[in-house]
Design an enzyme around this catalytic site. Structure first.
Site, PDB file in Angstrom:
ATOM      1  N   CYS A  80       0.664  -1.197  -0.044  1.00 26.34           N
ATOM      2  CA  CYS A  80      -0.114  -0.020   0.212  1.00 26.34           C
ATOM      3  C   CYS A  80       0.932   1.287  -0.038  1.00 26.34           C
ATOM      4  O   CYS A  80       1.509   1.630  -0.987  1.00 26.34           O
ATOM      5  CB  CYS A  80      -0.828   0.159   1.239  1.00 26.34           C
ATOM      6  SG  CYS A  80      -2.494   1.066   0.960  1.00 26.34           S
ATOM      7  N   HIS A 167      -3.886  -5.106   0.630  1.00 22.35           N
ATOM      8  CA  HIS A 167      -3.189  -5.852   1.992  1.00 22.35           C
ATOM      9  C   HIS A 167      -3.282  -7.109   2.151  1.00 22.35           C
ATOM     10  O   HIS A 167      -4.244  -7.775   2.184  1.00 22.35           O
ATOM     11  CB  HIS A 167      -3.865  -4.976   3.178  1.00 22.35           C
ATOM     12  CG  HIS A 167      -3.755  -3.684   3.343  1.00 22.35           C
ATOM     13  ND1 HIS A 167      -2.731  -3.245   4.051  1.00 22.35           N
ATOM     14  CD2 HIS A 167      -4.168  -2.554   2.948  1.00 22.35           C
ATOM     15  CE1 HIS A 167      -2.433  -1.867   4.070  1.00 22.35           C
ATOM     16  NE2 HIS A 167      -3.546  -1.465   3.439  1.00 22.35           N
ATOM     17  N   GLU A 169      -2.013  -9.179   4.195  1.00 21.86           N
ATOM     18  CA  GLU A 169      -1.767  -9.625   5.496  1.00 21.86           C
ATOM     19  C   GLU A 169      -3.492  -9.721   6.339  1.00 21.86           C
ATOM     20  O   GLU A 169      -3.347 -10.582   7.196  1.00 21.86           O
ATOM     21  CB  GLU A 169      -0.961  -8.781   6.519  1.00 21.86           C
ATOM     22  CG  GLU A 169      -1.558  -7.236   6.616  1.00 21.86           C
ATOM     23  CD  GLU A 169      -1.306  -6.398   5.535  1.00 21.86           C
ATOM     24  OE1 GLU A 169      -1.318  -5.106   5.981  1.00 21.86           O
ATOM     25  OE2 GLU A 169      -0.968  -6.422   4.643  1.00 21.86           O
TER      26      GLU A 169
END
Length: 509
Positions: A80, A167, A169
Site C-alpha cells: 500500500c 493488504h 496480511e
C-alpha cells in the site's frame, strides 16, 4: 545468526498483522520505525517489507526512507503506502483517488510473476487507500490490476523489488497468505527454522550465558505470559529463580490457592503473599478507574519490593513482556521510548535497581502459547482468557469493598464455570462479570427486594484489538442468569452486554 525479515513501520494499523503472517511461516521478523530500520541491516536480513500508513505520499511531510543502498541487494515488498512510496521516489505518479477505495476487490488481470505464483487470476483482495498509483516508472512492470485500480501490483525489472496496492496480511485477502509465502519463502529464501522448539533451546542457552549463577526474582500472575516466561528462566537457572505471587484481594474466586498449587506442581520456587487488606486499604474511597489502577500498581510495587528485600543478592527482575508491548511503546515518527509498564510490574526496575530479563519480548501471544505447549505446560492454563492486571477492581464500577468483591467472585465463578461445562469457553476470547453501581427492584418468593445488578460480558476476537460480542445461546444465558440470582445473595438482576469493540472496549473501566 537467525535469518530475519525486517518490517519498516510507517504507522499502519495492520503492521502487526504483517509480522504475524511472516511468523506463521516459521520465519523470524522484527518491526522497526521507518526512520531507523535501515540502520539495523546486517547479513541476517533476508528481506524487507514496507508497511502501509495513514499518511499520503503526496504530503511533503509524509514518512520517507532512502532505499538506494538496499535496492537490488535485498528483496523488498512495499504494501500500500510502501508501494506508493517506491513508485513516487522513482518518478511514478501518485494521485488522490476520485473515490476512496476501501474494502473487497477482485484482481482482473494477474501476470503470473514469482510474487503472485499460485494466486488465482480473479483472487479477492482487500483495499484500504485514498491515493492511487497512476503511472509507474519505466523500469517498473505492472503485474496485477483490479476493475478500479490499474496498478494493483508491480515488479521492478531485474530486481527482487515488488509493490502491491492491497493488504495481503488481512484475512479478507483470501490468498494473501500465499502472496506473503511467495515473498518470504520463495523470493527471500527463508529456511523456515523459527519454531517453538528452536526458540526454547536458543532462549534457554542464552539465559544460561546471560544469568550465570545470578538470582532472578519474578512476579507471577497466574496468566499465560508470566508463566511461560518463568518456566523458560526456571529451565535455565532452576532454584535461582524466586517467584512471588501476590493476592491483591481482587483475584477470581479461589484463584490464589489454585494458582499456587498449580505452580508447585510445575516445580517452580514460589512464595504466596496474602496482601488483601493492604490493597483494600489503598482502594478505600476511590471510584475513578485510573485512581484505582494507580493504587493497585503502587501497592503491588510496595509489597513486591518488601518481599524481594528478604532475598539476598538478587540482580535481575524477570518480566513476561511480549512483542506487542514492545512495539506499542515505540514511536513510528521518533526515537524509541521506554517499554510500557507491564501489568502491575511498572516502576519496579527503577525502585529496586535491578537489571531486566524478558525471555518473551520477541513473541506474539499465539507464539507464547506454542512455546508453552512445547514446554509441557497445562493446556488449561495456556488457554486461559486474558484477565486485567487490576483484576476485579476494574470490573466493580465505583468503590471497592470486600463485600462487593465477594459477590462478584461468586457471580464470575458461575459464569466462567458454566462456559467451560457447556463447551463454550474456548470459543470465547474473553469473558467476565461486572458489578454495576445500581440497585433494582425484584421479587424473590413473597418478598420485594432492592438489590444489585450485574452484567455479563463475553467477546470473540483474534487479538483483542477489535472484538464482537459473543452470540451465546439464549438457553445458556437463561440458565446462567437463573443460577446467579438463586445462588448469589445480593444479586437480583443479570444483564448481557451486546456492545462490540469499537466503539465499546472489552472491559468497562
Amino acid at each position: 545468526m537467525e535469518e530475519k525479515i525486517l518490517i519498516l513501520d510507517f504507522g499502519s494499523q495492520y503492521t502487526q498483522l504483517i509480522a504475524r503472517r511472516v511468523r506463521e511461516l516459521d520465519t523470524y521478523c522484527e518491526i522497526h520505525p521507518f526512520s531507523k530500520g535501515l540502520d539495523l541491516i546486517d547479513e541476517s536480513v533476508i528481506g524487507i517489507i514496507l508497511s502501509g500508513s495513514p499518511c499520503s505520499v503526496r504530503d511533503p511531510k509524509s514518512p520517507d526512507v532512502d532505499l538506494s543502498k538496499v535496492r537490488g541487494k535485498i528483496p523488498i515488498l512495499g504494501v500500500c503506502y510502501g508501494a506508493q512510496l517506491m513508485a513516487k521516489q522513482n518518478g511514478g505518479e501518485v494521485r488522490a483517488s476520485t473515490t476512496r477505495e476501501y474494502g473487497r476487490a477482485k484482481l482482473v488481470s494477474n501476470h503470473s510473476t514469482d510474487l503472485l505464483a499460485g494466486v488465482s487470476a480473479d483472487s479477492q483482495v482487500w483495499m484500504s487507500h485514498a491515493d492511487t498509483i497512476v503511472t509507474v516508472p519505466s523500469n517498473f512492470e505492472i503485474v496485477a490490476s483490479t476493475e478500479t485500480v490499474n496498478v494493483a501490483a508491480f515488479k521492478v525489472k531485474n530486481e527482487k523489488t515488488y509493490g502491491i496496492q492491497f493488504h495481503p496480511e488481512v484475512t479478507h485477502s483470501l490468498e494473501g497468505k500465499q502472496i506473503v509465502k511467495n515473498f518470504v519463502v520463495n523470493i527471500c529464501g527463508s529456511k523456515q527454522s523459527w519454531t517453538a522448539k528452536a526458540f526454547i533451546q536458543e532462549t534457554i542457552d542464552g539465559l544460561k550465558a546471560k544469568l550465570g549463577n545470578d538470582k532472578v526474582v519474578m512476579a507471577l500472575s497466574g496468566g499465560v505470559d508470566s508463566t511461560v516466561a518463568a518456566m523458560l528462566v526456571h529451565n535455565a537457572i532452576g532454584k535461582n529463580l524466586y517467584c512471588i505471587f501476590v493476592d491483591n484481594g481482587v483475584l477470581r474466586l479461589n484463584e490464589y490457592e489454585t494458582v499456587l498449587e498449580n505452580y508447585k506442581h510445575m516445580g517452580l520456587n514460589i512464595k504466596g503473599v496474602n496482601s488483601k487488606e493492604k490493597f483494600y486499604s489503598a482502594l478505600k474511597g476511590k471510584t475513578d478507574p485510573e485512581e484505582k489502577r494507580k493504587a493497585i500498581g503502587k501497592t503491588f510495587i510496595d509489597v513486591f519490593d518488601e518481599e524481594s528485600k528478604i532475598l539476598t543478592e538478587v540482580k535481575w527482575l524477570g518480566q513476561g513482556t511480549i512483542y506487542p508491548d514492545v512495539i506499542e511503546s515505540v514511536s513510528v515518527n521518533g526515537p524509541s521510548v521506554m517499554i510500557k509498564s507491564h501489568h502491575n510490574v511498572g516502576g519496579l526496575p527503577e525502585k529496586m535497581h535491578l537489571k531486566i530479563v524478558e525471555p518473551l519480548r520477541s513473541l506474539f501471544k499465539d507464539e507464547v502459547r506454542d512455546v508453552g505447549r512445547e514446554l509441557g505446560i497445562d493446556p488449561n492454563l495456556l488457554g486461559r482468557h486474558p484477565f486485567p492486571g487490576p483484576g476485579l477492581a476494574i470490573r466493580i464500577l465505583g468503590e471497592i469493598t470486600p463485600e462487593k468483591v465477594d459477590i462478584l467472585q461468586k457471580v464470575d465463578d458461575i459464569f466462567i464455570s458454566s462456559l467451560k461445562e457447556s463447551g463454550l469457553y474456548n470459543k470465547v476470547w474473553q469473558a467476565g462479570a461486572i458489578f454495576l453501581p445500581v440497585q433494582s427492584v425484584g421479587v424473590m418468593g413473597d418478598e420485594r427486594t432492592y438489590e444489585n445488578a450485574v452484567a455479563l460480558r463475553a467477546v470473540t476476537s483474534v487479538d483483542g484489538m477489535t472484538a464482537d460480542w459473543a452470540h451465546l445461546p439464549y438457553e445458556f444465558l437463561a440458565k446462567v442468569s437463573n443460577d446467579i440470582i438463586n445462588k448469589v445473595k445480593g444479586v437480583n438482576r443479570v444483564v448481557y452486554d451486546i456492545s462490540s469493540k469499537p466503539p465499546a472496549t472489552i472491559e468497562w473501566e
